[in-house]
Write an enzyme that holds these catalytic residues in place. Structure first.
Site, PDB file in Angstrom:
ATOM      1  N   LYS A 179      57.023  73.691 -38.123  1.00 49.91           N
ATOM      2  CA  LYS A 179      55.734  72.748 -37.758  1.00 49.91           C
ATOM      3  C   LYS A 179      56.307  71.613 -36.937  1.00 49.91           C
ATOM      4  O   LYS A 179      57.203  70.613 -37.206  1.00 49.91           O
ATOM      5  CB  LYS A 179      55.722  71.894 -39.231  1.00 49.91           C
ATOM      6  CG  LYS A 179      54.160  71.628 -39.519  1.00 49.91           C
ATOM      7  CD  LYS A 179      53.860  70.329 -38.565  1.00 49.91           C
ATOM      8  CE  LYS A 179      54.430  69.191 -39.002  1.00 49.91           C
ATOM      9  NZ  LYS A 179      54.171  68.072 -38.032  1.00 49.91           N
ATOM     10  N   SER A 232      61.907  60.812 -40.662  1.00 48.59           N
ATOM     11  CA  SER A 232      62.159  59.205 -41.272  1.00 48.59           C
ATOM     12  C   SER A 232      62.609  59.504 -42.591  1.00 48.59           C
ATOM     13  O   SER A 232      62.469  60.464 -43.337  1.00 48.59           O
ATOM     14  CB  SER A 232      60.908  58.400 -41.376  1.00 48.59           C
ATOM     15  OG  SER A 232      60.012  58.979 -41.965  1.00 48.59           O
ATOM     16  N   CYS A 287      68.678  59.179 -33.520  1.00 50.81           N
ATOM     17  CA  CYS A 287      68.983  59.063 -35.052  1.00 50.81           C
ATOM     18  C   CYS A 287      70.391  58.640 -35.104  1.00 50.81           C
ATOM     19  O   CYS A 287      71.151  58.257 -35.925  1.00 50.81           O
ATOM     20  CB  CYS A 287      68.829  59.998 -36.009  1.00 50.81           C
ATOM     21  SG  CYS A 287      69.702  61.515 -35.588  1.00 50.81           S
ATOM     22  N   GLU A 381      65.618  50.265 -39.875  1.00 56.23           N
ATOM     23  CA  GLU A 381      65.851  51.240 -38.582  1.00 56.23           C
ATOM     24  C   GLU A 381      64.772  50.620 -37.635  1.00 56.23           C
ATOM     25  O   GLU A 381      63.664  50.589 -38.187  1.00 56.23           O
ATOM     26  CB  GLU A 381      65.595  52.593 -38.929  1.00 56.23           C
ATOM     27  CG  GLU A 381      65.383  53.669 -37.617  1.00 56.23           C
ATOM     28  CD  GLU A 381      65.491  55.147 -38.038  1.00 56.23           C
ATOM     29  OE1 GLU A 381      64.560  55.445 -38.837  1.00 56.23           O
ATOM     30  OE2 GLU A 381      66.166  55.874 -37.616  1.00 56.23           O
TER      31      GLU A 381
END
Ligand code: NAD
Length: 490
Positions: A179, A232, A287, A381
């Site tokens: 996906k 996330s 990240c 973040e």
């Protein structure tokens, strides 16, 4: 049909070795972050679309799982060659849909090649163990594929993150539903085309596009045995909880707030260039990006050099845009809020406009000093080219700041003292640590994965650790000597 304003035709799902007509009338635009133009549109597939893909993947599993691993990896040897052959085209596609610079996109495809090389080595690593455990009795272990697995990926590495999972999971005998991120679905289409050219049998890898609804359907589908997720923390928690509650194996990698601890004895120019590259590379949308710098004691001379380095990073030249208008606004709001709360903006990347790319989503590199640990820029973040400098009197205070953050993907220390480096390595609460390295991504065969709120589940997604996630272990006990007396376990 492509409209006049779309560079690419509408995205289609890929099931059973071919692109299939879309069954939905719900689409999202795929927008170029570079100039805001519409590149394509991506379908929001239905549960039934997913179901069809799972049926096909289940069928393919019957044959693929029984194909010897040495034969399975031949596909990935050929795929690696194709990645090399198409390096420029693949890098350009990553650049177009994600916005990163061509050099960054090329580095991403190079990492995809390294990941594929690792998968090619799997036959050397997955051999089971065998031991005579009692007279005439042996125990042996074998790794078996799990079945149909699903991988849900984010926008920031359209080539690398799908390749974190595809080569290993498939070489180990599973079949897969991918996906892609709805923001960057184009690179995945080339991945499946190249794998088909490399000889991957139809149905082994399938793509179902969509957003939240299709992710939830993946977590709920009884035909899917394992779910990996990268994205996330908010969504990682949802996916991990939902997939696990449906008794699936799950591994969900989440967001990050990586702290770089800079000690007064750090090498000034090397530290400044590393910190700047870590916070601004890929527009801060890694990240592993540096997001907070904990400045210990007298390091103003290094901060000055960081500002000088940051000013050499020019949007539209050696810095790409962020992914969307919403991301640009979010990042700029963080900077403004910090300023209002008393932080000092040393280098300001707000309201940046690139000539000729006025509709692009550019944010310039931003250095914020005198950030306190309670400010949002220190805690959350940001995912943009922004570094928040938090002052600390000593290394223990710096570590307390790092430890207090709920994330734990990466941390780094800059020092010329081996003893201080060891002190920080032992006490930082993160899964990946750098010493004088701003982006401490482990190279294969070492695995990738954080701690705390940066990862939910056991083990890591790449490297040797992935073998445990993508296979199940069978333990066989065999007796060959009929004449042996009956005693314990024989
Ligand atoms: P995201 O969480 O918004 O999306 C990731 C995937 O989840 C996408 O495929 C998306 O379609 C799907 N999704 C989004 N909202 C959902 C919902 N409510 N329910 C179910 N599915 C949903 O992440 P993103 O913005 O694409 O990527 C950026 C994030 O990914 C950052 O937080 C970054 O730190 C993280 N990331 C982490 C790693 C790591 O290794 N830990 C690696 C790359 C990116």
């Amino acid at each position: 049909m492509p409209t006049l304003t779309m560079k690419y035709p509408e995205v289609k799902n890929y099931v059973g070795g071919k692109f299939v007509p879309n069954t939905t009338d719900k689409f999202l635009d795929v927008i170029s972050p570079i100039d805001g133009s519409i590149l394509s549109k991506v379908p929001l597939s239905s549960k039934e679309d997913l179901n069809q893909a799972v049926i096909v993947a289940k069928k393919a599993f019957e044959t693929w799982s029984k194909t010897p691993i040495k034969e399975r990896v031949q596909v990935f040897f050929r795929y690696k060659t194709l990645l090399e052959k198409h390096m420029l085209e693949l890098s350009q596609l990553v650049q177009e849909e994600n916005g990163k610079t061509l050099d960054e996109a090329r580095a991403e495809v190079e990492k995809s090649i390294e990941l594929t090389e690792f998968a090619c080595s799997l036959p050397q690593l997955v051999g089971g163990e065998i031991l005579e455990v009692s007279r005439g009795v042996e125990c042996r272990t074998d790794h078996y594929p799990i079945g149909v697995v699903a991988c849900i990926v984010p926008f920031n590495f359209p080539s690398m993150v799908p390749n974190w999972t595809i080569p290993n999971a498939i070489a180990l005998g599973n079949t897969m539903i991918l996906k892609p991120s709805e923001s960057v679905p184009l690179s995945s289409l080339r991945i499946v085309e190249l794998l088909k050219e490399a000889g991957l049998p139809d149905g082994v890898l399938n793509i179902v596009n969509g957003d939240r609804e299709i992710v939830e359907a993946i977590c709920d589908h009884p035909g899917i045995e394992a779910v990996s997720f990268v994205g996330s923390t908010k969504v990682a928690k949802i996916v991990y909880a939902r997939a696990s509650s449906n008794y699936k194996r799950a591994l969900a990698l989440g967001g990050a707030k990586n702290h770089l601890i800079v000690l007064p004895d750090a090498h000034p120019s090397m530290t400044a260039s590393n910190v700047t590259a870590s916070m601004s590379g890929c527009a801060g949308q890694r990240c592993m990006a540096a997001s907070a710098m904990v400045a210990v004691g007298a390091v103003d001379h290094i901060i000055e050099q960081i500002c000088a380095e940051a000013k050499k990073v020019i949007p539209g030249e050696n810095l790409g845009p962020v992914i969307s208008k919403a991301a640009k606004e979010r990042i700029e709001n963080y900077i403004t809020e910090a300023e209002k709360q008393g932080a000092k903006i040393l280098v300001d990347g707000r309201n940046y406009v690139v000539k000729g790319k006025e509709n692009g989503f550019y944010v310039g590199p931003t250095v914020i000093d005198f950030v306190t640990p309670t400010m949002s820029v220190a805690k959350e973040e940001i995912f943009g080219p922004v570094i928040s400098i938090i002052r600390a009197k000593d290394v223990d205070e710096a570590l307390a700041i790092e430890n207090a953050n709920p994330y734990g993907n990466a941390a780094a220390v800059f020092t010329q003292s081996g003893a201080m480096a060891r002190y920080v390595i032992d006490r930082a609460s993160a899964g990946m640590i750098g010493v004088n390295i701003g982006v401490p991504v482990p190279r294969e065969p070492f695995s990738f994965g954080g701690w705390n709120d940066s990862k939910f589940g056991v083990g890591d997604l790449t490297g040797k650790s992935s073998i445990e996630f993508w296979t199940k272990l069978k333990k066989t006990t065999t007796k060959w000597n009929a004449e042996a007396k009956t005693n314990w376990m024989s």
